[in-house]
Design an enzyme around this catalytic site. Structure first.
Site, PDB file in Angstrom:
ATOM      1  N   CYS A  37       0.036   3.661   2.829  1.00  0.00           N
ATOM      2  CA  CYS A  37       0.584   3.145   4.090  1.00  0.00           C
ATOM      3  C   CYS A  37       2.070   3.477   4.193  1.00  0.00           C
ATOM      4  O   CYS A  37       2.555   3.872   5.258  1.00  0.00           O
ATOM      5  CB  CYS A  37       0.389   1.632   4.180  1.00  0.00           C
ATOM      6  SG  CYS A  37      -1.321   1.078   4.118  1.00  0.00           S
ATOM      7  N   CYS A  97       0.835  -1.207   0.000  1.00  0.00           N
ATOM      8  CA  CYS A  97       0.000   0.000   0.000  1.00  0.00           C
ATOM      9  C   CYS A  97       0.868   1.255   0.000  1.00  0.00           C
ATOM     10  O   CYS A  97       1.588   1.516   0.963  1.00  0.00           O
ATOM     11  CB  CYS A  97      -0.916  -0.028   1.223  1.00  0.00           C
ATOM     12  SG  CYS A  97      -1.770   1.514   1.545  1.00  0.00           S
TER      13      CYS A  97
END
Length: 180
Positions: free
Chosen positions: A75, A72
């Site tokens: 993230c 991600c």
């Protein structure tokens, strides 16, 4: 005859330039690897340094749970900020990091309706869900919410940012939130 003598010279100059360029790139990667790969390293370390969620909900401390994945991009962007929060608050707050790709955490993924990552859930010391943040968040907003965990919360708040990675768990049906 002169053009033939120039071609080898040009080829040698081009070879030298290519070799120098490749050398600079390799040296830069070696010297600055911490900067280039810091976020990926932080995400990998989150799972290893995490408090077990069962322990977190039983030790009478507020809890910060982040659902994340190593792939991600959002993230990865937030990893340094989350790491700074963890360093500041880890004595008083449980920090739990659950990788959505790990089947071990499926029951928590379903329980907290995770369909976009990163998702951060904040709980008071009694285990009541106080706030949910989905997507990219500013460190200041997270810090204020963490500071408010010590104060009795009056209502639940959900904050969704349009920058998040869609997460689809193959084990159950979800309806992802809008990206816009």
């Amino acid at each position: 005859m002169q053009s033939e003598s120039r071609e080898p010279l040009l080829n040698k100059n081009l070879q030298v330039i290519v070799v120098l360029f490749i050398s600079v790139v390799i040296i830069s990667l070696i010297l600055f690897k911490n900067i280039f790969f810091q976020s990926t390293y932080l995400l990998k370390s989150f799972g290893e340094l995490s408090v077990d969620p069962v322990v977190a909900f039983k030790n009478d401390k507020p809890t910060f749970i982040e659902f994340y994945a190593e792939w991600c991009e959002v993230c990865k962007e937030m990893a340094p900020e989350v790491s700074a929060l963890k360093e500041k608050y880890e004595k008083n707050i449980n920090f739990v990091f659950l990788n959505v790709d790990n089947k071990k955490w499926d029951n928590y993924i379903r329980k907290f309706d995770v369909n976009g990552i990163p998702q951060i859930n904040l709980f008071d010391k009694k285990g009541n869900l106080i706030s949910t943040f989905v997507g990219k968040q500013k460190e200041e907003k997270l810090r204020k919410s963490i500071d408010n965990l010590e104060v009795e919360a009056k209502s639940y708040v959900e904050i969704v940012n349009s920058e998040f990675s869609e997460f689809k768990n193959k084990n159950y049906e979800i309806s992802p939130r809008s990206h816009g």
